[in-house]
Design a protein around this motif. Sequence first.
Motif, mmCIF file in Angstrom:
data_model
loop_
_atom_site.group_PDB
_atom_site.id
_atom_site.type_symbol
_atom_site.label_atom_id
_atom_site.label_comp_id
_atom_site.label_asym_id
_atom_site.label_seq_id
_atom_site.Cartn_x
_atom_site.Cartn_y
_atom_site.Cartn_z
ATOM 1 N N GLY A 173 11.537 13.377 1.420
ATOM 2 C CA GLY A 173 10.240 12.388 1.640
ATOM 3 C C GLY A 173 8.928 13.182 2.234
ATOM 4 N N LYS A 174 9.151 14.883 2.429
ATOM 5 C CA LYS A 174 8.373 15.815 1.965
ATOM 6 C C LYS A 174 7.927 16.104 0.000
ATOM 7 N N ALA A 175 8.983 15.495 -0.706
ATOM 8 C CA ALA A 175 8.764 16.580 -1.807
ATOM 9 C C ALA A 175 7.735 14.806 -2.599
ATOM 10 N N ILE A 176 7.733 13.713 -1.803
ATOM 11 C CA ILE A 176 6.699 12.795 -2.265
ATOM 12 C C ILE A 176 5.356 13.235 -2.295
ATOM 13 N N ALA A 177 5.720 13.516 -0.276
ATOM 14 C CA ALA A 177 3.937 13.566 -0.321
ATOM 15 C C ALA A 177 3.030 15.059 -0.820
ATOM 16 N N ASP A 178 4.343 15.826 -0.805
ATOM 17 C CA ASP A 178 4.342 17.522 -1.673
ATOM 18 C C ASP A 178 2.907 17.103 -3.036
ATOM 19 N N ARG A 179 4.134 15.822 -3.942
ATOM 20 C CA ARG A 179 3.450 15.759 -5.139
ATOM 21 C C ARG A 179 2.010 14.739 -5.173
ATOM 22 N N GLU A 180 1.982 13.934 -4.182
ATOM 23 C CA GLU A 180 1.252 12.671 -4.032
ATOM 24 C C GLU A 180 0.632 12.866 -2.698
ATOM 25 N N CYS A 181 0.426 12.888 -1.971
ATOM 26 C CA CYS A 181 0.018 13.064 -1.040
ATOM 27 C C CYS A 181 -1.063 14.502 -0.195
ATOM 28 N N LYS A 182 -0.635 15.274 -0.537
ATOM 29 C CA LYS A 182 -1.126 16.820 -0.230
ATOM 30 C C LYS A 182 -2.859 16.730 -0.495
ATOM 31 N N GLY A 183 -2.833 16.389 -1.176
ATOM 32 C CA GLY A 183 -4.481 16.946 -2.043
ATOM 33 C C GLY A 183 -5.535 15.720 -0.655
ATOM 34 N N CYS A 184 -4.982 15.061 -0.510
ATOM 35 C CA CYS A 184 -6.273 14.277 0.496
ATOM 36 C C CYS A 184 -6.325 14.554 2.390
ATOM 37 N N HIS A 185 -4.369 14.432 2.781
ATOM 38 C CA HIS A 185 -3.798 14.316 3.614
ATOM 39 C C HIS A 185 -3.852 16.009 4.136
ATOM 40 N N LEU B 283 3.382 3.426 9.610
ATOM 41 C CA LEU B 283 3.511 4.285 8.266
ATOM 42 C C LEU B 283 3.873 3.607 7.264
ATOM 43 N N PHE B 284 5.651 2.820 7.930
ATOM 44 C CA PHE B 284 6.228 2.296 6.231
ATOM 45 C C PHE B 284 5.113 0.809 5.860
ATOM 46 N N THR B 285 4.425 0.202 7.097
ATOM 47 C CA THR B 285 4.012 -1.113 7.251
ATOM 48 C C THR B 285 2.966 -0.671 6.280
ATOM 49 N N ALA B 286 1.995 0.191 6.782
ATOM 50 C CA ALA B 286 0.488 0.704 6.114
ATOM 51 C C ALA B 286 1.436 0.833 4.600
ATOM 52 N N ILE B 287 1.994 1.434 4.106
ATOM 53 C CA ILE B 287 2.017 1.736 2.919
ATOM 54 C C ILE B 287 2.357 0.350 1.891
ATOM 55 N N GLN B 288 3.378 -0.601 2.781
ATOM 56 C CA GLN B 288 3.513 -1.962 2.360
ATOM 57 C C GLN B 288 2.118 -3.195 2.322
ATOM 58 N N GLU B 289 1.597 -2.581 3.336
ATOM 59 C CA GLU B 289 -0.500 -3.316 3.289
ATOM 60 C C GLU B 289 -0.941 -2.738 1.959
ATOM 61 N N TYR B 290 -1.005 -2.002 1.580
ATOM 62 C CA TYR B 290 -1.424 -1.162 0.397
ATOM 63 C C TYR B 290 -0.564 -1.953 -0.879
ATOM 64 N N LYS B 291 0.168 -2.272 -0.763
ATOM 65 C CA LYS B 291 1.364 -2.511 -1.424
ATOM 66 C C LYS B 291 0.627 -3.449 -2.431
ATOM 67 N N GLN B 292 0.657 -4.954 -0.368
ATOM 68 C CA GLN B 292 0.333 -6.133 -0.988
ATOM 69 C C GLN B 292 -1.058 -6.547 -0.692
ATOM 70 N N LEU C 263 -4.020 4.081 -3.311
ATOM 71 C CA LEU C 263 -3.522 4.176 -2.792
ATOM 72 C C LEU C 263 -3.008 3.142 -3.084
ATOM 73 N N ARG C 264 -3.272 2.224 -3.290
ATOM 74 C CA ARG C 264 -2.410 0.296 -4.204
ATOM 75 C C ARG C 264 -1.772 1.170 -5.197
ATOM 76 N N GLU C 265 -2.089 1.773 -6.097
ATOM 77 C CA GLU C 265 -1.438 1.957 -7.117
ATOM 78 C C GLU C 265 -0.077 2.324 -7.186
ATOM 79 N N LEU C 266 -0.367 3.851 -5.726
ATOM 80 C CA LEU C 266 0.497 4.623 -5.428
ATOM 81 C C LEU C 266 1.777 3.777 -5.000
ATOM 82 N N ALA C 267 1.462 2.799 -3.704
ATOM 83 C CA ALA C 267 2.206 2.247 -2.935
ATOM 84 C C ALA C 267 3.191 0.959 -4.312
ATOM 85 N N VAL C 268 2.235 0.787 -5.372
ATOM 86 C CA VAL C 268 2.995 -0.342 -6.288
ATOM 87 C C VAL C 268 3.984 0.436 -6.518
#
Length: 388
Positions: A49-61, A83-92, A100-105
């Motif tokens: 999870g940290k690897a994904i965050a460092d690659r995709e999320c830290k630019g904003c968060h 947090l898991f539910t939020a990602i699913q809601e962006y995906k849907q 965030l939708r593109e990332l979540a998909v």
Amino acid sequence: MRRLNPRIAYPEYGRRMVRFSVLVVLALAACMQEESPALKAPPVDIAAGKAIADRECKGCHGAEGKSIAPAIPHLAAQREGYLFTAIQEYKQAKRLHAALRELAVQMSDAEARNIAAYYASLPPVKTAAVQAGNVLSPFEHGKRLAEACAKCHGAGGSSVTSGIPSLAGQQSHYLVTAIQEHLARERKSTPMPGLPSLKKRDMEALALYFASQTPTPRERGALGDPAAGEPLTAVCRGCHGPHGVSLDSSTPSLAGQEPRYLVEAIKAYRTTRQRESMREYVRTLTDRDIDNMAAFYSVQKSRPSEQGQTLVQDLIQRCERCHGDAPSATPVAVVPKIAGQDRDYLIMTLRAYRDDRRASTAVHRMNQPYSDSIIESLAAAYAAQPAK
């Protein structure tokens, strides 16, 4: 021969059967949990999870889950399930954010759980007090602004001047609309020098202050006959209430209003005020009828339409039912922590719920009536709390 119910004839037998049934249900539930992999929480990999965050999320968060700019939420120490539910809601597409939708998909459920677990494992952000600044009560802000209004509208908004309306206890949304109509010169009125400098949130705070005041009871005056006016108000009751106390924040209360002002306001619907249903009824009234109606409404007892003195604190207590340390109304796993959250993000989110741009039945129902000034104060109060 009538058969006896063993639970009645032999009470101890009944109690034993109940205990036995409960044990059977519990045993079956335990077996189902052991045998059904769907009921087991899937394992998470915080390092992945940290690897994904460092690659995709830290630019904003941020590298440690702290937002790098206003209106971006802190994710550190947030609840994993939320947090898991939020990602699913962006995906849907239940939440609208293109990136965030593109990332979540593109993210699998396992990756979403890993990143949620990573952020949940981080220590909370500790900069809320610096970020939030001074938490200003909209009521207190409105009180200061109202000092300039007392000369004409009376102390606390209870007018004693003929032709000048009382503002005490009036519906807050209606007051904001009235101020805007004065500024747009849609109403005939005496000059009010302070109005042009008011921003929307100033108008809302001013309206909240006056709406929270207790109107001063009014004695019968020389104008009109209240008894003759009461039957004429039958058509008005559907909107303004049986005795002129409105229950709709956008519809004015008429109870306790200054009578001469009421006469002029009612007559204005014959010519300048734009509301066709009102105009059609007012056209059928004589000047004497209008005097009598105004006399009736002026002596009716009114009351505050808001409790602005405690409104923000009351809202916090309601929010704590779900967002507090021991939420009771909603499963804790999917309820976000909001103490110490970014103030601008909270404002943006609350406005989105209010304006139907984000779905949550409970939050929308609580948030829908509230103005920007109240939302900003509520957000600032939560941003000022220590993150947990």
